[in-house]
Design an enzyme around this catalytic site. Structure first.
Site, mmCIF file in Angstrom:
data_model
loop_
_atom_site.group_PDB
_atom_site.id
_atom_site.type_symbol
_atom_site.label_atom_id
_atom_site.label_comp_id
_atom_site.label_asym_id
_atom_site.label_seq_id
_atom_site.Cartn_x
_atom_site.Cartn_y
_atom_site.Cartn_z
ATOM 1 N N SER A 469 0.818 -1.211 0.000
ATOM 2 C CA SER A 469 0.000 0.000 0.000
ATOM 3 C C SER A 469 0.855 1.266 0.000
ATOM 4 O O SER A 469 1.502 1.577 -0.978
ATOM 5 C CB SER A 469 -0.958 -0.038 1.195
ATOM 6 O OG SER A 469 -1.966 0.924 1.093
ATOM 7 N N ASP A 480 10.277 5.784 -10.020
ATOM 8 C CA ASP A 480 9.886 6.526 -11.219
ATOM 9 C C ASP A 480 10.710 7.791 -11.400
ATOM 10 O O ASP A 480 11.018 8.187 -12.534
ATOM 11 C CB ASP A 480 8.394 6.874 -11.164
ATOM 12 C CG ASP A 480 7.506 5.656 -11.362
ATOM 13 O OD1 ASP A 480 7.997 4.663 -11.935
ATOM 14 O OD2 ASP A 480 6.339 5.692 -10.929
ATOM 15 N N LYS A 494 -0.705 -4.409 -3.193
ATOM 16 C CA LYS A 494 -2.001 -3.900 -2.714
ATOM 17 C C LYS A 494 -2.169 -2.476 -3.235
ATOM 18 O O LYS A 494 -1.720 -1.512 -2.634
ATOM 19 C CB LYS A 494 -2.036 -3.933 -1.183
ATOM 20 C CG LYS A 494 -3.245 -3.267 -0.530
ATOM 21 C CD LYS A 494 -4.533 -3.990 -0.823
ATOM 22 C CE LYS A 494 -5.657 -3.528 0.108
ATOM 23 N NZ LYS A 494 -5.971 -2.097 0.001
#
Length: 699
Positions: A469, A480, A494
């Protein structure tokens, strides 16, 4: 035309007759309040669930299969004939649900209830028959994975299967140093307890199970809670309140540990892990272990909970045990989980390289926390992950003059989305951090708008299968942006967001949104894949979103515009090579790779011998393999060998909270520091070649 209509009418009449037969001895039936509740459940799922599924014939068929599978995942209760009898409603069940009718669900459960009682009576009759002789010396085997097996078509075949299951249970108890008489009494008590709990089932329990079969067909995180379970939701699902600090779920006949609450009693014990199976519970230091196999989850929870500072003992089947007959007893002192104990912590690792000592700061973040109450009250010192990490970074820079930083998110199951967003902001100047897409297709973008940066030097983020999460949002953003190197194991996956909807009768938890990285990729299902992967003892087929049946798929949305740091791609290949060279000689990594290979071999063996001598030989061989493999590692590290595995409990070091320091975990942390120093070295060389100068990594 008339002839074509006779067939469905005949089917309908036959099914009606079957229902009359079934309901003649029916124990459970829908109550008046269930009709509106079912309408509310399906309406909320169709209108608000992220998947956008509608109650068409295909979904009707899937719910039909799901309910049978939820009730009987191993196909050991229902007969082939039972399934065939209900087959006529496969594609019309959805229409019944839409109209708020749950009678078919109750009829299916009534058959299951009877079959379950029949099986218990069969086992008790065998165990109570003093004239019956169990042969533990034949060459029979039990198939343990029946998830795809055909439904059983005769009482003879059903009895034969359950006889094998009974023998397997007796053998396991006999190998746990019980006599045959003691093992029989243990099982008699177990099955009588199961019968008593089965008899306590009420109409509300049946409705909840049927409603959950519907909800689970949308995704595994959607769940209906009856009024009773709505009131006890936190207690039923989390034992953090005067308990052991663990999230549990039922799995077949067992109670499974899903995750440990950071800094909770179970976590501090260092002896429990996710996917451990609880088979017994004892009160106090010496109270008898009560067998809880086959118990309802809420009954097991009640047994484990208790007064603060009291002792509970759990008998478990360890998740990482190669020997599935192994049992271990773990002693835990019940306590409350304190926020301050879940706070981020720091330490410094010193890595020697080329006659130079590098200092690598490590910040371990157990959860993404924030004290909302203190913040809303205006407390300037309120605790939060971001505030604590920023303070720790400042200390590491000023007091320790670190060369690099590691953020350790292993076992971090998530928490506050706000904190994941703001923590990312400590390492970038400004920009987006995560995208959230709702069921209507609207995409919201969260980001960091504070140009302040707490650390701009070399950064590594550690993750594993239990990083979920919010942890995945942070790790994905760092990856990224090319801001740091991600190392460890693939994360949990998740990437969905749930909300609780109150109903007139009960409550519905449903998935209404999905997280996406700024690159456009979802964190759902696939998780975050590290730049450099370590061997892991977590079985991805058992732990993680991809292990959950019906989990929403990985997909993408449009990427957002964001500025990247210089690409790490040119370094990853060389960093991976240097890591592999080291890990080939690292005793702990060698140990992990061997354990992974052996565990996979054991998982592939789904047939269990019912010859006690063969089972004993297998157990002894596995134990000897474990001792030999452990000693190979210990000798390679210059440590004394062991004679029995239990010696490790006293030999393994403990941290300042008394938790056992796992050698594989510590070795992975040190290797992460080595990789970070590799990056500094490669970056310095690259900078020198391009600019003719060297930058100081201390920033």
């Amino acid at each position: 035309m008339t002839r074509r209509l006779k067939h469905p009418i005949l089917l309908s009449l036959l099914f009606g007759l079957l229902l009359l037969i079934n309901t003649a001895h029916a124990r459970f039936n829908p109550q008046p309040e269930h009709e509106q509740a079912l309408r509310d459940v399906i309406s909320a799922l169709q209108q608000n669930h992220y998947s956008g599924k509608q109650l068409d014939p295909e979904l009707s068929s899937n719910i039909f299969d799901r309910f049978f599978k939820d009730l009987d995942p191993s196909r050991i209760y229902f007969y082939e004939e039972d399934i065939a009898n209900f087959e006529p409603v496969r594609y019309t069940l959805g229409l019944e649900i839409y109209e708020g009718k749950s009678q078919t669900g109750f009829d299916i459960y009534n058959v299951f209830h009877k079959r379950n009682l029949d099986r218990i009576d069969f086992l008790l009759s065998l165990l109570s028959d003093d004239q019956h002789i169990f042969d533990f010396n034949n060459d029979h085997e039990l198939e343990t994975d029946r998830s795809e097996a055909p439904w059983i078509n005769s009482s003879e075949a059903m009895n034969a299967l359950w006889y094998k299951r009974l023998k397997n249970a007796l053998i396991s108890l006999k190998l746990s140093d019980q006599t045959l008489g003691e093992a029989k009494q243990t099982l008699i008590k177990r099955y009588e307890s199961q019968r008593a709990r089965l008899e306590q089932t009420n109409h509300e329990d049946v409705f909840e199970r049927f409603a959950n079969a519907i909800a689970h067909e949308f995704d595994p995180h959607s769940q209906y809670l009856s009024p009773r379970n709505q009131e006890n939701f936190q207690i039923n699902m989390s034992l953090s309140l005067e308990g052991i600090g663990a999230v549990l779920q039922g799995e077949d006949e067992y109670t499974k540990i899903v995750r440990l609450v950071p800094a909770g009693p179970a976590d501090k014990s260092g002896q429990l892990r996710p996917s451990d199976l609880i088979v017994g519970v004892g009160q106090g230091e010496e109270g008898p272990i009560e067998d809880v196999v086959g118990w309802r989850l809420d009954d097991v929870v009640k047994l484990i909970r208790g007064p603060q500072s009291s002792t509970v003992r759990l008998q478990i089947i360890p998740a990482d045990s190669i020997d599935r007959t192994a049992r271990r007893v773990v002693t835990i002192i019940r306590d409350k989980v304190r926020l301050e104990e879940q706070a981020a912590q720091k330490k410094v690792l010193e890595i020697d390289r080329n006659n130079q000592t590098f200092k690598v700061g490590v910040i371990e973040i157990p959860a993404f926390y924030i004290d909302f109450a203190a913040m809303q009250a205006g407390d300037p010192e309120y605790k939060s992950t971001t505030r604590d990490v920023e303070r720790l970074i400042a200390q590491l820079k000023q007091e320790d003059d670190i060369d690099a930083l590691i953020i350790d998110l292993r076992n971090n199951g998530g928490g506050s989305l706000r904190e994941a967003n703001e923590l990312t902001g400590l390492f970038i100047t400004r920009g987006p951090t995560v995208q959230i897409r709702d069921a209507n297709g609207r995409v919201d973008i969260l980001g960091d708008f504070d140009p302040k940066v707490a650390w701009s030097g070399p950064l590594t983020v550690m993750v594993n299968r239990l990083s979920a999460s919010a942890s995945e949002i942070f790790a994905g953003a760092i990856q990224d942006y090319n801001r740091g190197i991600i190392v460890g194991g693939r994360t949990f996956g998740k990437g969905t967001v749930q909300t609780l909807l109150p109903l007139d009768h009960g409550q519905l938890k449903l998935t209404h949104a999905k997280f996406y990285r700024i690159s456009g990729e979802s964190t759902q299902n696939k998780g975050v894949v590290p730049d450099i992967e370590f061997p892991t003892l977590f079985d991805e087929s058992q732990i993680g979103e991809s292990a959950l049946e019906g989990a929403l798929p990985w997909d993408t949305v449009n990427p957002v515009r964001y500025g990247r740091f210089p690409s790490l791609t040119p370094y990853i290949s060389e960093l991976s090579h240097l890591h592999l060279v080291r890990s080939e000689l690292n005793p702990d990594f060698i140990f992990m790779r061997r354990h992974v290979e052996r565990s996979k071999e054991q998982r592939d063996q789904t047939k269990v011998p019912l010859n006690i001598s063969r089972v004993r030989e297998q157990r002894d061989e596995i134990e000897q393999w474990q001792i030999t493999t452990e000693n190979q590692r210990r000798m390679a590290k210059g440590e004394p060998p062991i004679k029995v595995l239990s010696e490790l409990d006293d030999l393994l070091p403990k941290d300042n909270q008394g938790r056992i320091i796992n050698p594989e975990s510590e070795s992975a942390l040190i290797e992460s520091a080595e990789i970070t120093i590799d990056f500094i070295d490669l970056n310095l060389r690259h900078t020198a070649q391009n600019n003719g100068r060297v930058n100081n990594p201390r920033q």
